[in-house]
Structures are given as structure tokens and as C-alpha cells.
Design a protein around this motif. Structure first.
Motif, PDB file in Angstrom:
ATOM      1  N   ASP A 236       0.840  -1.208   0.000  1.00  0.00           N
ATOM      2  CA  ASP A 236       0.000   0.000   0.000  1.00  0.00           C
ATOM      3  C   ASP A 236       0.866   1.244   0.000  1.00  0.00           C
ATOM      4  OD1 ASP A 236      -2.369  -1.125  -0.222  1.00  0.00           O
ATOM      5  OD2 ASP A 236      -2.980  -0.932   1.878  1.00  0.00           O
ATOM      6  N   ASP A 237       2.023   1.135   0.620  1.00  0.00           N
ATOM      7  CA  ASP A 237       2.927   2.296   0.680  1.00  0.00           C
ATOM      8  C   ASP A 237       4.375   1.822   0.735  1.00  0.00           C
ATOM      9  OD1 ASP A 237       3.005   4.998   0.529  1.00  0.00           O
ATOM     10  OD2 ASP A 237       1.549   5.254   2.162  1.00  0.00           O
ATOM     11  N   LEU A 238       5.302   2.692   0.335  1.00  0.00           N
ATOM     12  CA  LEU A 238       6.715   2.319   0.411  1.00  0.00           C
ATOM     13  C   LEU A 238       7.223   2.585   1.827  1.00  0.00           C
ATOM     14  CD1 LEU A 238       8.321   3.600  -2.907  1.00  0.00           C
ATOM     15  CD2 LEU A 238       6.973   1.576  -2.464  1.00  0.00           C
ATOM     16  N   THR A 239       8.242   1.827   2.234  1.00  0.00           N
ATOM     17  CA  THR A 239       8.847   2.066   3.555  1.00  0.00           C
ATOM     18  C   THR A 239       9.697   3.337   3.446  1.00  0.00           C
ATOM     19  OG1 THR A 239      10.806   0.811   2.984  1.00  0.00           O
ATOM     20  CG2 THR A 239       8.993  -0.403   4.031  1.00  0.00           C
ATOM     21  N   PRO A 240      10.027   3.984   4.593  1.00  0.00           N
ATOM     22  CA  PRO A 240      10.885   5.180   4.524  1.00  0.00           C
ATOM     23  C   PRO A 240      12.199   4.883   3.803  1.00  0.00           C
ATOM     24  CG  PRO A 240       9.949   4.945   6.715  1.00  0.00           C
ATOM     25  CD  PRO A 240       9.554   3.728   5.958  1.00  0.00           C
ATOM     26  N   ALA A 241      12.774   3.689   4.058  1.00  0.00           N
ATOM     27  CA  ALA A 241      14.054   3.361   3.398  1.00  0.00           C
ATOM     28  C   ALA A 241      13.868   3.277   1.886  1.00  0.00           C
ATOM     29  CB  ALA A 241      14.568   2.039   3.948  1.00  0.00           C
ATOM     30  N   GLU A 242      12.754   2.685   1.456  1.00  0.00           N
ATOM     31  CA  GLU A 242      12.500   2.558   0.001  1.00  0.00           C
ATOM     32  C   GLU A 242      12.300   3.937  -0.627  1.00  0.00           C
ATOM     33  OE1 GLU A 242      10.387  -1.826  -0.362  1.00  0.00           O
ATOM     34  OE2 GLU A 242       9.221  -0.110   0.334  1.00  0.00           O
ATOM     35  N   ASN A 243      11.568   4.797   0.083  1.00  0.00           N
ATOM     36  CA  ASN A 243      11.368   6.165  -0.429  1.00  0.00           C
ATOM     37  C   ASN A 243      12.694   6.869  -0.620  1.00  0.00           C
ATOM     38  OD1 ASN A 243       8.701   6.888  -0.980  1.00  0.00           O
ATOM     39  ND2 ASN A 243       8.193   6.759   1.192  1.00  0.00           N
ATOM     40  N   ASN A 244      13.546   6.706   0.414  1.00  0.00           N
ATOM     41  CA  ASN A 244      14.865   7.325   0.363  1.00  0.00           C
ATOM     42  C   ASN A 244      15.673   6.795  -0.801  1.00  0.00           C
ATOM     43  OD1 ASN A 244      17.053   8.737   1.551  1.00  0.00           O
ATOM     44  ND2 ASN A 244      15.944   8.496   3.494  1.00  0.00           N
ATOM     45  N   ALA A 245      15.641   5.463  -0.944  1.00  0.00           N
ATOM     46  CA  ALA A 245      16.419   4.815  -2.003  1.00  0.00           C
ATOM     47  C   ALA A 245      15.923   5.273  -3.375  1.00  0.00           C
ATOM     48  CB  ALA A 245      16.284   3.309  -1.860  1.00  0.00           C
ATOM     49  N   LEU A 246      14.602   5.379  -3.508  1.00  0.00           N
ATOM     50  CA  LEU A 246      14.040   5.778  -4.806  1.00  0.00           C
ATOM     51  C   LEU A 246      14.475   7.200  -5.174  1.00  0.00           C
ATOM     52  CD1 LEU A 246      12.358   4.226  -6.782  1.00  0.00           C
ATOM     53  CD2 LEU A 246      10.316   5.269  -5.858  1.00  0.00           C
ATOM     54  N   GLN A 247      14.528   8.067  -4.156  1.00  0.00           N
ATOM     55  CA  GLN A 247      14.973   9.448  -4.432  1.00  0.00           C
ATOM     56  C   GLN A 247      16.420   9.446  -4.904  1.00  0.00           C
ATOM     57  OE1 GLN A 247      14.138  12.093  -1.176  1.00  0.00           O
ATOM     58  NE2 GLN A 247      12.016  11.441  -1.144  1.00  0.00           N
ATOM     59  N   GLU A 248      17.235   8.618  -4.252  1.00  0.00           N
ATOM     60  CA  GLU A 248      18.636   8.538  -4.687  1.00  0.00           C
ATOM     61  C   GLU A 248      18.720   7.999  -6.103  1.00  0.00           C
ATOM     62  OE1 GLU A 248      21.699   6.969  -2.281  1.00  0.00           O
ATOM     63  OE2 GLU A 248      20.830   7.799  -0.441  1.00  0.00           O
ATOM     64  N   GLY A 249      17.869   7.021  -6.375  1.00  0.00           N
ATOM     65  CA  GLY A 249      17.838   6.429  -7.716  1.00  0.00           C
ATOM     66  C   GLY A 249      17.507   7.483  -8.769  1.00  0.00           C
ATOM     67  N   VAL A 250      16.511   8.320  -8.473  1.00  0.00           N
ATOM     68  CA  VAL A 250      16.105   9.351  -9.446  1.00  0.00           C
ATOM     69  C   VAL A 250      17.225  10.379  -9.632  1.00  0.00           C
ATOM     70  CG1 VAL A 250      14.491  11.249  -9.862  1.00  0.00           C
ATOM     71  CG2 VAL A 250      13.637   9.039  -9.125  1.00  0.00           C
ATOM     72  N   GLU A 251      17.856  10.800  -8.512  1.00  0.00           N
ATOM     73  CA  GLU A 251      18.962  11.775  -8.620  1.00  0.00           C
ATOM     74  C   GLU A 251      20.085  11.199  -9.491  1.00  0.00           C
ATOM     75  OE1 GLU A 251      18.641  14.709  -7.769  1.00  0.00           O
ATOM     76  OE2 GLU A 251      16.895  14.515  -6.443  1.00  0.00           O
ATOM     77  N   GLY A 252      20.440   9.926  -9.198  1.00  0.00           N
ATOM     78  CA  GLY A 252      21.515   9.279  -9.964  1.00  0.00           C
ATOM     79  C   GLY A 252      21.130   9.158 -11.429  1.00  0.00           C
ATOM     80  N   ALA A 253      19.856   8.823 -11.686  1.00  0.00           N
ATOM     81  CA  ALA A 253      19.412   8.626 -13.069  1.00  0.00           C
ATOM     82  C   ALA A 253      19.438   9.942 -13.849  1.00  0.00           C
ATOM     83  CB  ALA A 253      18.012   8.038 -13.067  1.00  0.00           C
ATOM     84  N   ILE A 254      19.164  11.059 -13.163  1.00  0.00           N
ATOM     85  CA  ILE A 254      19.218  12.370 -13.850  1.00  0.00           C
ATOM     86  C   ILE A 254      20.621  12.569 -14.406  1.00  0.00           C
ATOM     87  CG2 ILE A 254      19.131  14.891 -13.510  1.00  0.00           C
ATOM     88  CD1 ILE A 254      16.877  14.435 -11.478  1.00  0.00           C
ATOM     89  N   ALA A 255      21.639  12.246 -13.556  1.00  0.00           N
ATOM     90  CA  ALA A 255      23.024  12.434 -13.987  1.00  0.00           C
ATOM     91  C   ALA A 255      23.372  11.494 -15.142  1.00  0.00           C
ATOM     92  CB  ALA A 255      23.957  12.195 -12.795  1.00  0.00           C
ATOM     93  N   ILE A 256      22.903  10.239 -15.034  1.00  0.00           N
ATOM     94  CA  ILE A 256      23.206   9.259 -16.094  1.00  0.00           C
ATOM     95  C   ILE A 256      22.597   9.725 -17.423  1.00  0.00           C
ATOM     96  CG2 ILE A 256      22.774   6.886 -16.884  1.00  0.00           C
ATOM     97  CD1 ILE A 256      22.828   6.029 -13.919  1.00  0.00           C
ATOM     98  N   ALA A 257      21.317  10.158 -17.367  1.00  0.00           N
ATOM     99  CA  ALA A 257      20.641  10.594 -18.592  1.00  0.00           C
ATOM    100  C   ALA A 257      21.327  11.827 -19.175  1.00  0.00           C
ATOM    101  CB  ALA A 257      19.174  10.881 -18.292  1.00  0.00           C
ATOM    102  N   GLU A 258      21.780  12.724 -18.295  1.00  0.00           N
ATOM    103  CA  GLU A 258      22.457  13.954 -18.783  1.00  0.00           C
ATOM    104  C   GLU A 258      23.758  13.603 -19.498  1.00  0.00           C
ATOM    105  OE1 GLU A 258      20.902  17.487 -15.968  1.00  0.00           O
ATOM    106  OE2 GLU A 258      23.008  16.914 -15.727  1.00  0.00           O
ATOM    107  N   ARG A 259      24.491  12.654 -18.900  1.00  0.00           N
ATOM    108  CA  ARG A 259      25.754  12.215 -19.537  1.00  0.00           C
ATOM    109  C   ARG A 259      25.457  11.598 -20.904  1.00  0.00           C
ATOM    110  NH1 ARG A 259      27.402  10.524 -14.442  1.00  0.00           N
ATOM    111  NH2 ARG A 259      26.882   8.342 -14.839  1.00  0.00           N
ATOM    112  N   ALA A 260      24.371  10.844 -20.967  1.00  0.00           N
ATOM    113  CA  ALA A 260      24.045  10.183 -22.236  1.00  0.00           C
ATOM    114  C   ALA A 260      23.372  11.154 -23.217  1.00  0.00           C
ATOM    115  CB  ALA A 260      23.129   8.998 -21.961  1.00  0.00           C
TER     116      ALA A 260
END
Ligand SMILES: Nc1ncnc2c1ncn2[C@@H]1O[C@H](COP(=O)(O)OP(=O)(O)OP(=O)(O)O)[C@@H](O)[C@H]1O
Ligand SMILES: [Mg+2]
Length: 525
Positions: A236-260
Motif C-alpha cells: 500500500d505504501d513504500l517504507t521510509p528506506a524505500e522512499n529514500n532509495a528511490l529518491q537517490e535512484g532518481v537523482e543518480g538517473a538524472i546524472a546518467i541521462a544527462e551524460r548520455a
């Protein structure tokens, strides 16, 4: 010289004297006139005519309305039953003639025309959404197709968020619109992380800054990723750790997409999560690992290859109509179809929720499926609240009012969200209802006895339209050109089905066309 009746006099002298003389002459003249009138008998101009028998208002005749008692503003208060007995053939005024005709107003006998934006402007509705109820095969899709295609001819645009049966494809082609076909083995891919169309202004009406736009895109991406993970894991909802991890994932992905040098895609998020997994503290690292496993299902599961790369289609905001045909997903699992529905819905909403995009109708076919999916329901509730700002009118098609109860147990958040859809929809159209569904329909929509009786026997293509507090009985008249275009019975005939029970699957108290039933197909989880 002054002239007065029968009196001539020369007036001379200074100003004061002239005035006095004039006054005296006028008095003499009036006196002479009075004496003349007295000496002559009065003329009777009506002599020889019959004597008048009614007031100057005119002769009160049967249909003249003269002489009738005048109804004052206060009116007369009587019970509905008494009024119906006293004035048996009275009906309210019809809606007027703005907007395209839908069919006949069977109470008033005129054309029934409606344009949601005009109804809003006139204060007849205050929410920009419509719910359309009716049992299987009563003509719900035909009504939404005929009304929306006619509105397109009035300059509106149309988007069909997820066309599970593929029945809109021909209609959209006829409107010179664009059909996006999604399914296993099909070449089309949609990127749910696409930025969408950038609006020129923010919600406050100020020019949208680059930072504001970046924030909007980031929020939208986090929201769809959260939704996908929730559907895939059944949480029903993500755990706080999952939310945190997902935010890191999105930040990292922004950089990857920019490089590409391209738009962000889901594999970028997976890659960024794998990096974060190695570098983060244990709790976050575990969450990253779980998220990677979930998201990788978009590569390998039954929706693999559809949402895990750059979009192969672009959204052209000038095109009058667009639909996402997901008929090819009919063999997919329920989870797969839900992920597809969330991705398609997010993609199309990212494109149309834009105040610069003009007035657009968004149709949700097979709404029972959408309301049972938390992700779809949350998106829908949010979009319905903002519909007015974005110039959108939503149409959700359901079988019966109690479909909304399928969203969740009484008192649950899902049930409350589904109920809020009912409250936000100011146009409710009810086609024929099964006896079992009548009670809930009557209570929820506050229908009277007459309307309740009607719902049992309404013929195909006719229904009750509730617009705010007004009710209309309306037939949907199809043109010779529309009839074959909207004919869904033809598919049953073509597939050798006779339209009898074999063509349907019963789940609980719902009757679905076989492949559209929840849980149709095998789950690959
Ligand atoms: N107003 C109408 N006039 C003539 N035929 C109609 C009318 N409305 C519907 N039909 C015919 O009835 C059949 C079923 O209509 P439609 O597919 O719109 O029903 P539905 O309520 O959407 O069904 P389902 O619940 O299966 O989605 C179609 O073949 C259509 O051509
Ligand atoms: Mg239908």
C-alpha cells in the motif's frame, strides 16, 4: 401677441406688464372654452356599438392567459406527487441548444445538446467530470464515442487513456487522430519518465521558471516510480528506506541521462540504484536491492519492452484525438495490465495536463478496472480535482454505482477516494441497471420512484442524465455513419459468439467480456 381659445388680445408694455396681461388672457380663454363645452352636448364615440363587457386588458379567452391569476415569485408549495397530478404533462425546460446534439430530450421533446465547458460557464455543473453507469451492452461506449466525436467537431480534443478492447481505434482514425498500440511484441514503447509538455505558466498563473519545471518533472517521476513499485510488490505504501532509495535512484538517473544526452529511462534508475546499493548504509542498500528486483520486472515480465526505453512515439498536442490501444495486453496478468495502465495513464496525463493544451475530453473506458487499482484511483482523484485548471473534462465508464465499492472496504482510504469521484462528477448518466444494482443506484444518486422504475426497463441507448440537480431522460441517436463505426456487437458476431452467456465471464456479481475479466491470463510473478 398671445393666442388663446377664442380670445385675441394685443399685449404691450414692460416685461412685468406683458406677463400679467398674458396670464389674464389665458384665464379668459379657458373660461370661454368652459362655457363653449357646457353649451354643447358631449359626443358619445361608442354610440351604436355593443357595450364593453371586459376590462381594458382584453377579452379573457381560453388560451389567452388573460384574466388568469398571476403566479407570484413565492410560488405554491405542494408535494411532488400532488404537483404531478395537477400538472401531469409538465416537464422542466430543456438544456438549450449550445453544444452538439446527443439525441432527443424525451421529457421535453426537443434536441438534447450539451457541451461540458458551456454547462460549467452557465453554472449548471461545477465539477468537470462525468460518470456513466449501465449494465453490459446498454450503449455506454456508444454514447461516449458519439458525444466526444461530435464535441471534437466543435473544436475540443479527445484522449482515451486506456482502451482495453481496442474499440476506439477506428473511431480515432476517423477523426484523423493518433492511436498508440501497446502490447507484447509490438514495436511501440512509451517512456513513463518522459518530461511531458512544459506549460508556459505555473498553477499561480506566473511564468514557469526552469527550476519550477525541473521540480514538477522530478515529482512526477518519483510518483510514477512509486506507483509502479507499489503495483509490482502489492504494497500500500513504500517504507521510509524505500522512499529514500528511490529518491537517490532518481537523482543518480538524472546524472546518467544527462551524460548520455537523452531523456531519463527506467534502466537509468535501475543502474543508479545498483550504484547506491554499493555506496549506501545497510538499510538503504537493502531497499535499493528490493527496488532493483521490482523494477527489473519491467524488462523481463509480461510488460517487458513496453515501458523500459525511450518513447517511440511523440505526443502531438495539435492532433484532435489520441488513444492508447491496450487490446494486445488481453493475455497479460492483472499486475501487468495495471502497470501498463499506470504507465499509459501517466504518459497521457503528462501530455494533456497542461493549461495551454486547449479543452480536452479524457475517457476512461472500463472504469471498474481503474477504481480497483490504487495507483489509477489516486491519479484519477488528483486529476479530477485539477481538471478545471487544465481545461480537461473526464468521463469514467462503470457498470454500476457499487463498482465504486470495489475500490476498498467500507471506511478504507480507497473507498473514500472512490466516493470522492462520485461527488466530483457533476454529470451522472445512468443506463439500464440490473435489479440487484437498483437499490444502491437509487440511494447514492437520490433518484425518485419513477426514475427507479425507469432504470429497470430503459432501452439500449437511452438513459437518465443527472446534471447537478436536474434530471433529463435522453436518447442517444446515432447517425447512419456512426452506427457501424460504434457497433461492438459486430465483433461478437464476427468471433462466432452469439452474445449469449458464453461471451462473458462472471467475477463476483460482475459480468465481463471474457478477456477483460480481472485475473484473465496467467500471472508471471
Ligand atoms: N443509441 C444507440 N443506437 C443504436 N445502437 C446502439 C446505441 N447504443 C448502442 N448501440 C449498439 O449496442 C451495442 C452495444 O453498445 P456499446 O458497446 O456501446 O455498449 P456498452 O454498454 O459499452 O457495452 P460494454 O458494457 O460491453 O462495454 C453496439 O453494437 C452498438 O452499436
Ligand atoms: Mg463499452
Amino acid at each position: 401677441m398671445a393666442k388663446q381659445q377664442n380670445v385675441f388680445a394685443f399685449i404691450d408694455g414692460d416685461k412685468k406688464t406683458r406677463k400679467e396681461q398674458a396670464r389674464a388672457v389665458r384665464a379668459l380663454g379657458l373660461e370661454a372654452q368652459r362655457q363653449l363645452d357646457e353649451s354643447q352636448p358631449k359626443k358619445d364615440f361608442n354610440a351604436g356599438f355593443p357595450k364593453r363587457r371586459w376590462s381594458s386588458g382584453g377579452q379573457p379567452r381560453r388560451h389567452s392567459g388573460r384574466g388568469a391569476s398571476i403566479l407570484h415569485d413565492g410560488g405554491v408549495k405542494v408535494a411532488g406527487h400532488t404537483a404531478a397530478t395537477a400538472y401531469p404533462f409538465c416537464a422542466g425546460p430543456n438544456l438549450g441548444a449550445s453544444g452538439p446534439p446527443i439525441g432527443e430530450d424525451l421529457y421535453g421533446g426537443g434536441l438534447f445538446c450539451a457541451d461540458p465547458w458551456d454547462l460549467y460557464r452557465r453554472g449548471i455543473i461545477s465539477g468537470m467530470a462525468m460518470l456513466l453507469f449501465g449494465t453490459v451492452g446498454t450503449g455506454k461506449s456508444s454514447l461516449s464515442k458519439s458525444w466526444t466525436t461530435r464535441l471534437v467537431q466543435f473544436g475540443k480534443k479527445l484522449a482515451v487513456a486506456s482502451d482495453l478492447k481496442g474499440e476506439w481505434t477506428e473511431v480515432i482514425h476517423r477523426l484523423k487522430g493518433k492511436v498508440i498500440q501497446i502490447g507484447p511484441g509490438l514495436p511501440t514503447r512509451l517512456n513513463p519518465l518522459e518530461e511531458g509538455v512544459r506549460p508556459s505558466i505555473d498553477r499561480m498563473g506566473n511564468p514557469l521558471s526552469d527550476e519550477g519545471w525541473a521540480m514538477m518533472v522530478r515529482t512526477r517521476r518519483l510518483s510514477i516510480l512509486t506507483t509502479i513499485v507499489k503495483i509490482l510488490t502489492g504494497q500500500d505504501d513504500l517504507t521510509p528506506a524505500e522512499n529514500n532509495a528511490l529518491q537517490e535512484g532518481v537523482e543518480g538517473a538524472i546524472a546518467i541521462a544527462e551524460r548520455a544526452g537523452r531523456m531519463m529511462i527506467i534502466p537509468d534508475v535501475i543502474e543508479a540504484l545498483k550504484v547506491a546499493e554499493k555506496e549506501s548504509p545497510r538499510k538503504i542498500s537493502d531497499a535499493c536491492e528490493d527496488l532493483v528486483m521490482s523494477l527489473e520486472r519491467l524488462h523481463t515480465g509480461d510488460v517487458g519492452g513496453m515501458f523500459d526505453g525511450l518513447s517511440t512515439v511523440t505526443f502531438e498536442s495539435d492532433v484532435p484525438a489520441v488513444s492508447i490501444d491496450t487490446a494486445a495486453l488481453r493475455g497479460a496478468t492483472q499486475t501487468g495490465r495495471r502497470v501498463a495502465s499506470a504507465c499509459c495513464g501517466t504518459w497521457i496525463e503528462a501530455m494533456v495536463t497542461n493549461p495551454d493544451g486547449g479543452q480536452r475530453l479524457v475517457v476512461y473506458e472500463e472504469g471498474w478496472d481503474a477504481v480497483t487499482s490504487r495507483a489509477d484511483l489516486e491519479r484519477m482523484v488528483e486529476n479530477w480535482k485539477l481538471a478545471r485548471d487544465y481545461g480537461i473534462f473526464n468521463i469514467l465508464i462503470l457498470h454500476k454505482v457499487s463498482d465504486l465499492n470495489m475500490a476498498g472496504d467500507q471506511g478504507s482510504q480507497m473507498a473514500a477516494m472512490a466516493k470522492s469521484l462520485l461527488a466530483d462528477a457533476d454529470i451522472k448518466v445512468i443506463y439500464r441497471q440490473d435489479a440487484a444494482a437498483l437499490r444502491a443506484t437509487t440511494e447514492e444518486l437520490e433518484l425518485n420512484d419513477k426514475e427507479r422504475q425507469m432504470l429497470k426497463t430503459l432501452p439500449k441507448g437511452t438513459g437518465l442524465w443527472r446534471l447537478g440537480q436536474k434530471t433529463f431522460h435522453v436518447s442517444n441517436d446515432l447517425t447512419d455513419e456512426e452506427e457501424p463505426l460504434f457497433d461492438t456487437d459486430q465483433r461478437l458476431r464476427a468471433s462466432g459468439d452469439t452474445g449469449d452467456d458464453d461471451a462473458f465471464v462472471t467475477v463476483g456479481d460482475h459480468r465481463f467480456t471474457d478477456w477483460a475479466a480481472p485475473g484473465a491470463g496467467k500471472d508471471v510473478a
